[in-house]
Design an enzyme around this catalytic site. Structure first.
Site, PDB file in Angstrom:
ATOM      1  N   LYS A   1       0.842  -1.213   0.000  1.00 54.26           N
ATOM      2  CA  LYS A   1       0.000   0.000   0.000  1.00 54.26           C
ATOM      3  C   LYS A   1       0.871   1.255   0.000  1.00 54.26           C
ATOM      4  CE  LYS A   1      -1.694   1.474   4.114  1.00 54.26           C
ATOM      5  NZ  LYS A   1      -1.360   2.848   4.482  1.00 54.26           N
ATOM      6  N   ASN A   2       1.849   1.289   0.914  1.00 54.50           N
ATOM      7  CA  ASN A   2       2.609   2.530   1.092  1.00 54.50           C
ATOM      8  C   ASN A   2       3.645   2.776   0.001  1.00 54.50           C
ATOM      9  OD1 ASN A   2       1.059   3.069   3.271  1.00 54.50           O
ATOM     10  ND2 ASN A   2       2.589   2.505   4.818  1.00 54.50           N
TER      11      ASN A   2
ATOM     12  N   ARG B   1      -5.089  10.344   4.837  1.00 52.06           N
ATOM     13  CA  ARG B   1      -4.082  11.398   5.004  1.00 52.06           C
ATOM     14  C   ARG B   1      -3.046  11.385   3.880  1.00 52.06           C
ATOM     15  NH1 ARG B   1      -0.697  12.316   7.837  1.00 52.06           N
ATOM     16  NH2 ARG B   1      -1.198  14.198   8.933  1.00 52.06           N
TER      17      ARG B   1
ATOM     18  N   ARG C   1       0.353  14.004  13.667  1.00 50.73           N
ATOM     19  CA  ARG C   1       0.870  13.847  12.304  1.00 50.73           C
ATOM     20  C   ARG C   1       0.871  15.147  11.496  1.00 50.73           C
ATOM     21  NH1 ARG C   1      -1.283   8.231   9.931  1.00 50.73           N
ATOM     22  NH2 ARG C   1       0.617   8.424   8.720  1.00 50.73           N
TER      23      ARG C   1
ATOM     24  N   ASP D   1       4.732   0.305  12.179  1.00 46.19           N
ATOM     25  CA  ASP D   1       3.568  -0.375  11.601  1.00 46.19           C
ATOM     26  C   ASP D   1       3.492  -1.858  11.988  1.00 46.19           C
ATOM     27  OD1 ASP D   1       2.797   1.970  10.460  1.00 46.19           O
ATOM     28  OD2 ASP D   1       3.519   1.501   8.448  1.00 46.19           O
TER      29      ASP D   1
ATOM     30  N   ILE E   1       7.717   6.671  17.220  1.00 41.29           N
ATOM     31  CA  ILE E   1       7.339   7.408  15.999  1.00 41.29           C
ATOM     32  C   ILE E   1       6.034   8.182  16.188  1.00 41.29           C
ATOM     33  CG2 ILE E   1       6.897   7.245  13.500  1.00 41.29           C
ATOM     34  CD1 ILE E   1       9.714   6.317  14.224  1.00 41.29           C
TER      35      ILE E   1
ATOM     36  N   ARG F   1      -8.547  -0.915   4.621  1.00 38.47           N
ATOM     37  CA  ARG F   1      -7.733   0.162   4.037  1.00 38.47           C
ATOM     38  C   ARG F   1      -6.371  -0.367   3.597  1.00 38.47           C
ATOM     39  NH1 ARG F   1      -6.369   4.429   7.851  1.00 38.47           N
ATOM     40  NH2 ARG F   1      -5.023   4.800   6.079  1.00 38.47           N
TER      41      ARG F   1
HETATM   42  N1  EPU Z   1       6.299  14.416  11.218  1.00 35.00           N
HETATM   43  C1  EPU Z   1       6.337  15.733  11.577  1.00 35.00           C
HETATM   44  N2  EPU Z   1       6.207  16.671  10.583  1.00 35.00           N
HETATM   45  C2  EPU Z   1       6.048  16.323   9.281  1.00 35.00           C
HETATM   46  C3  EPU Z   1       6.007  14.978   8.927  1.00 35.00           C
HETATM   47  C4  EPU Z   1       6.129  14.039   9.928  1.00 35.00           C
HETATM   48  O1  EPU Z   1       6.489  16.082  12.752  1.00 35.00           O
HETATM   49  O2  EPU Z   1       5.949  17.233   8.445  1.00 35.00           O
HETATM   50  C5  EPU Z   1       6.462  13.395  12.261  1.00 35.00           C
HETATM   51  C6  EPU Z   1       5.216  12.506  12.425  1.00 35.00           C
HETATM   52  O3  EPU Z   1       4.257  13.106  13.250  1.00 35.00           O
HETATM   53  C7  EPU Z   1       5.840  11.266  13.022  1.00 35.00           C
HETATM   54  C8  EPU Z   1       7.211  11.178  12.309  1.00 35.00           C
HETATM   55  O4  EPU Z   1       7.471  12.501  11.838  1.00 35.00           O
HETATM   56  O5  EPU Z   1       6.045  11.445  14.380  1.00 35.00           O
HETATM   57  C9  EPU Z   1       7.299  10.231  11.157  1.00 35.00           C
HETATM   58  O6  EPU Z   1       6.146  10.347  10.349  1.00 35.00           O
HETATM   59  P1  EPU Z   1       6.170  10.135   8.783  1.00 35.00           P
HETATM   60  O7  EPU Z   1       6.027  11.439   8.107  1.00 35.00           O
HETATM   61  O8  EPU Z   1       7.347   9.293   8.397  1.00 35.00           O
HETATM   62  O9  EPU Z   1       4.833   9.290   8.571  1.00 35.00           O
HETATM   63  P2  EPU Z   1       3.917   9.356   7.294  1.00 35.00           P
HETATM   64  O10 EPU Z   1       4.740   9.627   6.112  1.00 35.00           O
HETATM   65  O11 EPU Z   1       2.741  10.212   7.564  1.00 35.00           O
HETATM   66  C10 EPU Z   1       4.189   6.820   6.662  1.00 35.00           C
HETATM   67  C11 EPU Z   1       3.268   5.668   6.443  1.00 35.00           C
HETATM   68  C12 EPU Z   1       2.699   5.222   7.776  1.00 35.00           C
HETATM   69  C13 EPU Z   1       3.868   4.824   8.683  1.00 35.00           C
HETATM   70  C14 EPU Z   1       4.840   6.005   8.829  1.00 35.00           C
HETATM   71  C15 EPU Z   1       6.084   5.665   9.628  1.00 35.00           C
HETATM   72  C16 EPU Z   1       2.439   6.065   4.215  1.00 35.00           C
HETATM   73  C17 EPU Z   1       1.297   6.421   3.332  1.00 35.00           C
HETATM   74  N3  EPU Z   1       2.207   6.068   5.523  1.00 35.00           N
HETATM   75  O12 EPU Z   1       3.388   7.850   7.248  1.00 35.00           O
HETATM   76  O13 EPU Z   1       1.894   4.083   7.529  1.00 35.00           O
HETATM   77  O14 EPU Z   1       3.393   4.461   9.956  1.00 35.00           O
HETATM   78  O15 EPU Z   1       5.263   6.445   7.518  1.00 35.00           O
HETATM   79  O16 EPU Z   1       6.752   4.618   9.071  1.00 35.00           O
HETATM   80  O17 EPU Z   1       3.515   5.783   3.734  1.00 35.00           O
HETATM   81  C18 EPU Z   1       0.157   2.548   7.922  1.00 35.00           C
HETATM   82  O18 EPU Z   1       0.397   2.038   6.810  1.00 35.00           O
HETATM   83  O19 EPU Z   1      -0.610   1.993   8.761  1.00 35.00           O
HETATM   84  C19 EPU Z   1       0.787   3.809   8.288  1.00 35.00           C
HETATM   85  C20 EPU Z   1       0.327   4.579   9.268  1.00 35.00           C
END
Ligand code: EPU
Length: 417
Positions: free
Chosen positions: A22-23, A92, A121, A304, A326, A397
């Site tokens: 998915k990701n 998101r 997030r 995850d 995280i 999802r």
């Molecule tokens: N963060 C910030 N500011 C930002 C972006 C992120 O503070 O601008 C923080 C987040 O709040 C978090 C950390 O940085 O504490 C890491 O978050 P990240 O941005 O890496 O997460 P994401 O990109 O929103 C993706 C996956 C998630 C997975 C996380 C961590 C996708 C679509 N989603 O989310 O997947 O948990 O990376 O590996 O790629 C899931 O599949 O169930 C899922 C939640």
């Protein structure tokens, strides 16, 4: 709303095929915005989140056709640069259209994704990065308004590795003028998958999969066929389920190299894990040994997989410490596991202590997010009696045909419509 019923206690046996990730699929689909033509994406899983991003692209005017596990996205008809609230609130990851829209059209209007069950997030690092590339960004009426007649390469340092933030910046930088260097970039396999795909479209990217990525902007990208890697979290989920039930499962079409952190911990619990290039066999005949885990950005133990591992630790021989670094609110599943008899204490927002007990009992429980739902399925598979999981739309999802796949492994599991 659908529910899943599980009668626990059957060790899983047999083979299971892993779907596309998915990701990895979500950013690949978003990357098709960059191309004035048709992008074919192969090995796309059939999931609600994939439907959500397809609906979003169709809403923006793109043509989207499904051909078995392929998806063909025609970006040539794209004529709207807005991602509306009603579509973004469902997922998101819709924020992934921000970078490519801005890069191709010089303008994007994307609804701010709100917080979600697992944490606040924020997307500040996405926005700061785009500003560094020369975008003018404002937040108006709940929408991110981004404008840049032309983006210019820049040095960008992420305060912490962000997966979708890195992906958004990559997709913006490939069409920027000059060189962009992303430092402290996320190193997840999904990042390398996106880089490989963008390179097939004509982008110039070096260092993907490491903390420093260099991107040389080009004027245009060309249509290409790009491939989604196998889902490492689905792989890990089946591995943990095999170990938890004391079964013997061979997981096909996976990349064990992508899940070193999970394999390492599973072996420490006493499970036997044998890997080849594209498959992994997990067996357990002995007691489950308690193991501590700490979630970290890749290549560390993935957040995850934290919920699924917690389910395994509920029946381990001693106590296990689980440290979530995280997301700030990713223990909601613990309360549901308590309803099944687990002995878990949340010692702080980021620490949980799990005291292993002999067995869980089936109960009615509720899924709160995608990975929490997977942990409840694992708990149901090991519990005595019947477990009824509600709100399984969270699971739909991100897990393709999960009850069918578990059924084929001998689990007593069924969906109640
Ligand atoms: N963060 C910030 N500011 C930002 C972006 C992120 O503070 O601008 C923080 C987040 O709040 C978090 C950390 O940085 O504490 C890491 O978050 P990240 O941005 O890496 O997460 P994401 O990109 O929103 C993706 C996956 C998630 C997975 C996380 C961590 C996708 C679509 N989603 O989310 O997947 O948990 O990376 O590996 O790629 C899931 O599949 O169930 C899922 C939640």
């Amino acid at each position: 709303m659908d529910k899943i019923e599980i009668i626990g206690g059957t060790p899983l046996h047999g083979e299971v095929m892993i779907s596309g990730a998915k990701n990895a699929a979500l950013p690949l689909i978003a990357s098709s915005i960059l191309v004035d033509g048709k992008t074919r994406i192969t090995n796309v899983p059939g999931l609600m989140d994939i439907k959500s991003i397809c609906l979003l692209l169709e809403d923006m005017g793109a043509g989207v056709v499904r051909d078995h596990t392929d998806l063909i996205v025609d970006g040539s008809t794209l004529n709207k640069i807005e991602a509306p609230y009603d579509l973004v609130r469902k997922m998101r990851a819709s924020i992934l259209v921000l970078g490519p829209l801005l890069a191709r059209f010089g303008h994007a209007r994307v609804s701010m994704p709100g917080g979600c069950a697992i944490g606040a997030r924020p997307v500040d690092m996405h926005l700061k990065g785009l500003e560094a590339l020369g975008a003018d960004i404002s937040i108006e009426h709940g929408y991110i308004e981004a404008k840049a007649p032309s983006l210019k390469g820049a040095e960008i340092y992420f305060d912490m590795p962000t997966v979708t933030g890195t992906e958004n910046l990559m997709m913006a930088a490939v069409l920027a003028k000059g060189t962009t260097v992303l430092r402290n970039a996320a190193r997840e396999p999904e990042i390398a998958c996106l880089a490989d795909s963008l390179i097939r479209m004509g982008a110039k990217i070096e260092g993907a999969g490491t903390a420093v990525m260099t991107i040389e902007g080009t004027d245009t990208l060309v249509p290409a066929t790009i491939d989604v890697i196998p889902d490492r979290i689905e792989t890990g989920t089946f591995m943990v389920a095999a170990a938890a039930t004391g079964g013997d499962v061979t997981i096909q079409n996976c990349i064990p190299d992508h899940i070193g952190g999970i394999i390492n911990k599973l072996r420490a619990t006493g499970a036997q894990v044998d890997c080849s290039d594209k498959s992994a066999r997990v067996r357990r005949t002995d007691i489950i040994k308690s193991v501590d885990i700490k979630t970290l950005p890749y290549p560390g133990f993935p957040t995850d997989m934290q919920a699924q591992f917690m389910a395994l630790m509920t029946i381990a021989d001693k106590s296990s410490n689980i440290h979530e670094t995280i997301f700030e609110n990713r223990f909601i599943h613990a309360n549901e596991l308590l309803r099944m008899g687990a002995d878990i204490t949340i010692t702080s927002g980021s620490h949980a202590r799990v005291n292993g007990i002999e067995s869980l009992q089936g109960a009615q429980v509720m899924a709160s997010d995608l990975r929490a739902s997977a942990s409840l399925v694992i708990a149901g598979l090991i519990a005595k009696g019947s477990t009824l999981i509600s709100r399984v739309y969270h699971m739909d999802r991100g897990y393709e045909s999960i009850e069918t796949k578990f059924s084929k492994l001998g689990a007593k599991i069924r969906r109640i419509k």
